[in-house]
Write an enzyme that holds these catalytic residues in place. Structure first.
Site, short mmCIF file in Angstrom:
data_model
loop_
_atom_site.label_atom_id
_atom_site.label_comp_id
_atom_site.label_asym_id
_atom_site.label_seq_id
_atom_site.Cartn_x
_atom_site.Cartn_y
_atom_site.Cartn_z
N TYR A 156 -14.30 -15.76 33.67
CA TYR A 156 -16.08 -15.91 33.23
C TYR A 156 -16.92 -14.45 32.97
O TYR A 156 -16.48 -13.78 34.08
CB TYR A 156 -17.26 -17.37 33.22
CG TYR A 156 -16.74 -18.61 33.42
CD1 TYR A 156 -15.91 -18.24 31.73
CD2 TYR A 156 -15.37 -18.98 33.91
CE1 TYR A 156 -15.15 -19.42 31.91
CE2 TYR A 156 -15.11 -21.05 33.95
CZ TYR A 156 -14.93 -20.73 32.37
OH TYR A 156 -14.27 -22.25 32.67
N GLN A 183 -25.12 -24.40 38.88
CA GLN A 183 -24.49 -24.15 38.97
C GLN A 183 -24.57 -23.15 37.80
O GLN A 183 -24.82 -23.42 36.50
CB GLN A 183 -22.83 -24.32 38.93
CG GLN A 183 -22.35 -22.92 39.10
CD GLN A 183 -20.89 -22.96 38.82
OE1 GLN A 183 -19.99 -23.18 37.74
NE2 GLN A 183 -19.66 -22.99 39.74
#
Length: 355
Positions: free
Chosen positions: A176, A97
């Site tokens: 994010y 990720q």
């Protein structure tokens, strides 16, 4: 449909429909290199249909928390190669990720100011090397810097493949950087990367396109968490924005979309209807204490609703053999809260497997 049925995701044939969700564990060294224990940790969980690693920064600027791993230096690639070799030797499959934290960061972590679509400070605190501190106002990215971050994601993806990963997942969730471009409260730009829905989805689409071009779309997934107010994100137009985003991404034929289920079921239904490909769902579960069944009942309900895979976080964290425990209805290990973030092997690699 059963959790134990095989399924094809991108170029991978998975033996079951249970994915290990990305979870920050904060055990890399100061240079962002994963520790030898990280190889043990992931290899222990290789029976998952697919492992998705903790968020991994594509640059020093992208790091939000202390002791998280990177994927932008040769040393980091070498460290991850030990991990992927161990997982593959144990028969597993693993995606990396890639996470740029954007405004969810602090200068004390790496000496650089956080960056974001706009100079809008998120309310809240963040863990730093000296303890919790208030989040600071980020610096607004220039257009040329945005183009540079797109290139960083593509380079990180190439390095992930060099490190032996089977693919990557782009982290466009949990407040994010990619998520910050989508949300109107964190993206107040008036140029081509802000304003309208088409403007706000542009950066995420460009990142996905660049990474797909770099390593092949069938090795790329994307994670979203629509309408979840984490890290001071406000997706006030989620029911319009996310179908538009998925419509723009659909022609890429990505390996998967990873949905962190929203509290608003209308949002979830619109996303399932808008996404033509493989859908991984991380269901709503109690927090911080996981449900007694580690979310199995919610998982089976989501399979009936059209999910193709279910991701489990704390279930896999505390039960390296979660697949087998579910298969035979064995008791589950409790989560040790002392070892969640940072430290040594306690609460990391010492959870017992059956037998």
């Amino acid at each position: 449909m059963s959790l134990f049925e095989p399924v094809r995701v991108g170029r991978l044939d998975l033996p079951n429909r249970m994915a290990m969700a990305a979870m920050t564990r904060s055990r890399a060294d100061q240079e962002g290199v994963p520790s030898p224990s990280t190889a043990t940790y992931y290899a222990q969980r290789a029976s998952a249909g697919l492992i998705i690693t903790e968020g991994t920064q594509p640059s020093l600027q992208g790091q939000g928390y202390p002791w998280t791993p990177g994927i932008y230096t040769d040393a980091q690639v070498a460290g991850w190669r030990v991990v992927t070799d161990a997982v593959h030797a144990a028969g597993g499959r693993i995606f990396n990720q890639i996470q740029h934290s954007g405004r969810v960061g602090h200068p004390s972590v790496h000496g650089l100011p956080p960056v974001a679509p706009s100079a809008v400070r998120a309310n809240g605190q963040i863990f730093t090397p000296t303890g919790p501190q208030d989040l600071v106002e980020p610096r607004e990215l220039t257009v040329s810097e945005i183009h540079g971050i797109v290139a960083e994601f593509a380079d990180a993806a190439r390095r992930a493949i060099e490190a032996g990963f089977d693919g990557v997942e782009l982290h466009s969730a949990m407040g994010y950087l990619l998520h910050q471009f989508l949300a109107p409260n964190s993206n107040q730009r008036s140029d081509a990367y802000g304003g309208s829905i088409q403007g706000r989805i542009r950066f995420v689409v460009e990142v996905a396109e660049a990474v797909a071009d770099a390593i092949g779309s069938d090795r790329v997934g994307l994670r979203i968490s629509p309408a979840k107010p984490i890290n001071d994100i406000a997706d006030t137009d989620a029911t319009e924005l996310y179908p538009a985003l998925l419509g723009a991404l659909a022609p890429l034929d990505l390996a998967h979309l990873h949905l962190v289920a929203a509290e608003d079921e209308d949002v979830n239904d619109k996303i399932r209807a808008a996404w033509p490909g493989i859908l991984v769902v991380n269901p709503l579960n109690s927090f911080p204490e996981p449900p007694a069944d580690a979310g199995r009942a919610n998982a089976e309900q989501w399979l009936r609703r059209g999910a193709d895979l279910i991701s489990f976080g704390r279930g896999f964290l505390a039960n390296p053999d979660l697949v087998e425990r579910f298969r035979i209805n064995a008791p589950l290990n409790p989560v040790n809260p002392e070892g969640l973030f940072g430290g040594g092997d306690t609460g990391y690699t010492d959870y017992p497997a059956l037998g």
